[in-house]
Design a protein around this motif. Structure first.
Motif, short mmCIF file in Angstrom:
data_model
loop_
_atom_site.label_atom_id
_atom_site.label_comp_id
_atom_site.label_asym_id
_atom_site.label_seq_id
_atom_site.Cartn_x
_atom_site.Cartn_y
_atom_site.Cartn_z
N TYR A 268 -6.46 -1.37 -4.25
CA TYR A 268 -7.20 -0.51 -6.09
C TYR A 268 -6.07 -0.69 -7.32
CZ TYR A 268 -7.69 2.33 -1.93
OH TYR A 268 -8.05 3.44 -0.60
N MET B 153 0.19 10.10 8.74
CA MET B 153 -1.23 8.86 8.58
C MET B 153 -0.31 7.79 9.81
SD MET B 153 -0.47 7.61 4.15
CE MET B 153 -1.49 6.07 4.75
N SER C 2 -4.10 -2.37 0.79
CA SER C 2 -4.99 -1.08 1.02
C SER C 2 -4.71 -0.30 -0.90
CB SER C 2 -4.31 0.31 1.75
OG SER C 2 -4.85 1.52 1.77
N MET C 3 -3.54 0.32 -0.86
CA MET C 3 -3.86 1.69 -2.10
C MET C 3 -3.42 -0.11 -3.13
SD MET C 3 -1.61 3.95 -4.36
CE MET C 3 0.28 2.66 -3.46
N GLY D 271 0.94 -1.29 0.02
CA GLY D 271 -0.16 0.31 -0.28
C GLY D 271 0.68 1.28 0.45
C1 MLT Z 1 -3.27 3.10 1.80
O1 MLT Z 1 -3.31 2.50 2.67
O2 MLT Z 1 -2.27 2.69 0.71
C2 MLT Z 1 -3.89 4.71 1.55
O3 MLT Z 1 -3.50 4.98 2.40
C3 MLT Z 1 -4.34 4.44 0.59
C4 MLT Z 1 -5.50 5.86 0.91
O4 MLT Z 1 -4.97 6.74 1.10
O5 MLT Z 1 -6.72 5.72 -0.25
#
Ligand code: MLT
Length: 257
Positions: A97, A150, A93-94, A27
């Motif tokens: 995606y 974060m 997470s990412m 992520g």
């Molecule tokens: C992640 O953890 O990869 C990101 O925080 C995902 C996001 O920001 O949508």
């Protein structure tokens, strides 16, 4: 890490073990090292492929903008290089995606899709604007702003926060900004889940402060055949917070038919 040229960039990857191929996709704003404990547990039974996404770890990135589809195409290029037609994809997470973007582009190459602390939705206009604002700040002032914002949301465990802090600190402003813009422009991937012809595993912590557990429940509702594993008391980094549980679920999921 090995380097393979794909799509005009140098992509860093490593392989561990032999058996059913499983690609582990990290992520934001991290790199392949988040999967260290997953690899330890699974490498005797699976062929684990870890990658540094473009702009992260040992991988380069172009100067021009890129999309999550470009990042998915890098993984397809890596599979081509490894002469693998199909693999199980595990995206955090990412990384989830990107695994969903991969499934949109190359559904026939997906043996199974595991989403760890991820979700299929696109950004709202406000979230999108926030990503661009943050990207600008990162280019000006470095990755520290993203790290500090974060870290408390990634895990409640101080030791894990410390380990993640080191990972984020070694990333480049260009890579972090590039991924923020790519995430801002991502499409809704809900239909990938509802129409999937491959098995789906959803692993999510019920204490995730970045992507709430409700998102995992909504994904399960999109595909009744999907398996949902809820990890109690676990945050956004299940592979570091509950490495044994995550490895066990991936192992069961990726078993050959
Ligand atoms: C992640 O953890 O990869 C990101 O925080 C995902 C996001 O920001 O949508």
């Amino acid at each position: 890490m090995n380097i393979v040229p794909v799509n005009g960039i140098d992509l860093a990857y490593a392989q561990h073990g032999t058996g059913v191929p499983v690609v582990l996709i990290h992520g934001f704003p991290l790199d392949h090292s988040i999967w260290r404990q997953t690899i330890e547990v699974l490498k005797d039974s699976y062929r684990l492929i870890v990658v540094d996404l473009r702009g992260f770890g040992g991988s380069s990135a172009p100067d021009s903008a890129y999309s999550l589809e470009d990042m998915a195409a890098d993984i397809a290029g890596l599979l081509d290089h490894l002469e693998l037609e199909k693999a199980t994809l595990v995206g955090h997470s990412m990384g989830g995606y990107i695994a969903l973007a991969f499934a949109r582009l190359y559904p026939q190459r997906v043996s199974g899709l595991a989403l760890v602390a991820s979700q299929p939705l696109a950004d709202t206009p406000e979230q999108k604007q926030g990503r661009y604002d943050t990207a600008g700040k990162v280019v000006e002032g470095g990755v520290g702003i993203v790290r500090d914002a974060m870290l408390p949301k990634l895990s409640a465990d101080a030791k894990i926060q410390e380990a993640i802090s080191k990972i984020i600190t070694r990333q480049t402003s260009a890579g972090v900004a590039g991924a923020l813009k790519a995430m801002a422009e991502r499409a809704d991937s809900s239909s990938i889940l509802s129409e999937a012809q491959f098995p789906i595993l959803i692993v999510h912590g019920d204490a995730d402060l970045l992507i709430p557990i409700e998102r995992a429940e909504q994904m399960k509702a999109l595909n009744s055949a999907a398996e949902l594993v809820v990890l109690n008391g676990i945050g956004h980094m299940p592979m570091m917070e509950a490495p044994g549980d995550v490895a066990k679920e991936i192992a069961k999921f990726a078993l050959p038919e």
